[in-house]
Enzyme design. Structure first.
Site, PDB file in Angstrom:
ATOM      1  N   CYS A  88       0.862  39.232-109.778  1.00  0.00           N
ATOM      2  CA  CYS A  88       0.268  40.561-109.928  1.00  0.00           C
ATOM      3  C   CYS A  88      -0.129  41.074-108.538  1.00  0.00           C
ATOM      4  O   CYS A  88      -0.799  40.386-107.775  1.00  0.00           O
ATOM      5  CB  CYS A  88      -0.956  40.445-110.829  1.00  0.00           C
ATOM      6  SG  CYS A  88      -2.152  41.769-110.673  1.00  0.00           S
ATOM      7  N   GLU A  89       0.312  42.288-108.222  1.00  0.00           N
ATOM      8  CA  GLU A  89       0.015  42.824-106.890  1.00  0.00           C
ATOM      9  C   GLU A  89      -1.442  43.244-106.736  1.00  0.00           C
ATOM     10  O   GLU A  89      -1.907  43.478-105.620  1.00  0.00           O
ATOM     11  CB  GLU A  89       0.923  44.014-106.587  1.00  0.00           C
ATOM     12  CG  GLU A  89       0.691  45.245-107.419  1.00  0.00           C
ATOM     13  CD  GLU A  89       1.631  46.377-107.055  1.00  0.00           C
ATOM     14  OE1 GLU A  89       1.213  47.533-107.209  1.00  0.00           O
ATOM     15  OE2 GLU A  89       2.770  46.131-106.628  1.00  0.00           O
ATOM     16  N   HIS A  90      -2.185  43.325-107.831  1.00  0.00           N
ATOM     17  CA  HIS A  90      -3.576  43.781-107.744  1.00  0.00           C
ATOM     18  C   HIS A  90      -4.544  42.652-107.414  1.00  0.00           C
ATOM     19  O   HIS A  90      -5.576  42.881-106.785  1.00  0.00           O
ATOM     20  CB  HIS A  90      -3.997  44.443-109.066  1.00  0.00           C
ATOM     21  CG  HIS A  90      -3.178  45.640-109.394  1.00  0.00           C
ATOM     22  ND1 HIS A  90      -2.731  45.919-110.663  1.00  0.00           N
ATOM     23  CD2 HIS A  90      -2.696  46.635-108.610  1.00  0.00           C
ATOM     24  CE1 HIS A  90      -2.019  47.030-110.653  1.00  0.00           C
ATOM     25  NE2 HIS A  90      -1.980  47.482-109.425  1.00  0.00           N
ATOM     26  N   HIS A  91      -4.229  41.427-107.866  1.00  0.00           N
ATOM     27  CA  HIS A  91      -5.154  40.314-107.647  1.00  0.00           C
ATOM     28  C   HIS A  91      -4.478  39.100-107.009  1.00  0.00           C
ATOM     29  O   HIS A  91      -5.139  38.090-106.755  1.00  0.00           O
ATOM     30  CB  HIS A  91      -5.784  39.874-108.974  1.00  0.00           C
ATOM     31  CG  HIS A  91      -6.502  40.976-109.685  1.00  0.00           C
ATOM     32  ND1 HIS A  91      -5.924  41.700-110.711  1.00  0.00           N
ATOM     33  CD2 HIS A  91      -7.736  41.498-109.497  1.00  0.00           C
ATOM     34  CE1 HIS A  91      -6.772  42.612-111.140  1.00  0.00           C
ATOM     35  NE2 HIS A  91      -7.884  42.516-110.430  1.00  0.00           N
ATOM     36  N   GLN A 129       3.980  44.536-114.087  1.00  0.00           N
ATOM     37  CA  GLN A 129       4.975  44.237-115.116  1.00  0.00           C
ATOM     38  C   GLN A 129       5.814  45.470-115.441  1.00  0.00           C
ATOM     39  O   GLN A 129       7.014  45.374-115.691  1.00  0.00           O
ATOM     40  CB  GLN A 129       4.284  43.710-116.377  1.00  0.00           C
ATOM     41  CG  GLN A 129       5.280  43.286-117.454  1.00  0.00           C
ATOM     42  CD  GLN A 129       4.616  42.657-118.649  1.00  0.00           C
ATOM     43  OE1 GLN A 129       3.624  41.947-118.519  1.00  0.00           O
ATOM     44  NE2 GLN A 129       5.151  42.906-119.834  1.00  0.00           N
ATOM     45  N   HIS A 157      -0.945  37.491-118.267  1.00  0.00           N
ATOM     46  CA  HIS A 157      -1.487  37.762-116.945  1.00  0.00           C
ATOM     47  C   HIS A 157      -2.749  36.946-116.699  1.00  0.00           C
ATOM     48  O   HIS A 157      -3.736  37.067-117.428  1.00  0.00           O
ATOM     49  CB  HIS A 157      -1.802  39.258-116.814  1.00  0.00           C
ATOM     50  CG  HIS A 157      -0.582  40.119-116.854  1.00  0.00           C
ATOM     51  ND1 HIS A 157      -0.137  40.822-115.761  1.00  0.00           N
ATOM     52  CD2 HIS A 157       0.300  40.378-117.853  1.00  0.00           C
ATOM     53  CE1 HIS A 157       0.957  41.491-116.081  1.00  0.00           C
ATOM     54  NE2 HIS A 157       1.250  41.239-117.345  1.00  0.00           N
ATOM     55  N   CYS A 159      -4.784  37.357-114.411  1.00  0.00           N
ATOM     56  CA  CYS A 159      -5.904  38.224-114.020  1.00  0.00           C
ATOM     57  C   CYS A 159      -6.694  38.686-115.243  1.00  0.00           C
ATOM     58  O   CYS A 159      -7.833  39.125-115.108  1.00  0.00           O
ATOM     59  CB  CYS A 159      -5.415  39.421-113.196  1.00  0.00           C
ATOM     60  SG  CYS A 159      -4.213  40.460-114.041  1.00  0.00           S
TER      61      CYS A 159
END
Length: 198
Positions: A88-91, A129, A157, A159
């Site tokens: 995941c690019e956010h976390h 995703q 996920h 996250c």
């Protein structure tokens, strides 16, 4: 790099640079990078991250190569349950699951293993995703010149599981379509039926 994951080369300069950052992160977290269990961790973590993002180092044309063949028919080609692992690019936490790809040939079919390689190519990047599903759809469409492509992705996920809302049984389903799958509900239903989705 003909087969991502088997023959990957780890450039020493890049690995050492990433490892240096991991060592600093360990210190910032309150760990001692020199204790027995962590001495080699920065390099191991650097190699793991380099492998997990190896999709940046290739492209669809390289992955597909010349594995295009004359289509024996114009019926749906469906490759189901291709497992994937991504970040995941956010976390920068993993998400993983399965992808199923269907397409209607327009004179050519794609070598079956190449569909899985396309999935790996885009999974091994920092992702959402939703974008991952669309990229696989577009890449298959470009590679084989299909009349239409549909991709269904089901992911879990970390996250959402190990932080934040901590919902252990949650999963996310995303769908991307192109060409005839966008307008033909019967084709979409046939694809979903083959996956046992109602």
């Amino acid at each position: 790099m003909s087969d991502m994951g088997k023959d990957i080369e780890y450039p020493e300069e890049i690995i050492n640079a990433i490892a240096g950052h991991f060592e600093e992160i360990l210190k910032l977290l309150g760990e001692d990078p020199q204790r027995e269990g962590l001495i080699k961790t920065p390099v191991r973590a650097a190699k793991a991250l380099y492998f997990a993002t190896s999709g940046y180092k290739s492209d669809t044309a390289e992955v597909v190569g010349d594995a295009l063949f004359t289509a024996p028919s114009g019926g749906q080609v469906i490759v189901k349950d291709i497992e994937f692992y991504s970040f995941c690019e956010h976390h920068i936490l993993p998400f993983f699951g399965r992808v199923s790809v269907g397409y209607i040939p327009d004179g050519k079919i794609l070598g079956l293993s190449k569909v899985a390689r396309i999935v790996n190519l885009y999974a091994r990047r920092l992702q959402t995703q939703e974008r991952f599903t669309r990229q696989v759809c577009d890449a298959v469409s470009r590679s084989v010149g299909a009349k239409g492509v549909i991709v269904l992705c089901n992911g879990q996920h970390m996250c959402m599981k190990m932080r934040g809302v901590e919902k252990q049984d949650s999963s996310t389903t995303t769908v991307a379509t192109s060409g005839c799958y966008e307008t033909d509900a019967t084709l979409r239903a046939e694809f979903l039926s083959s996956l046992a989705y109602k």
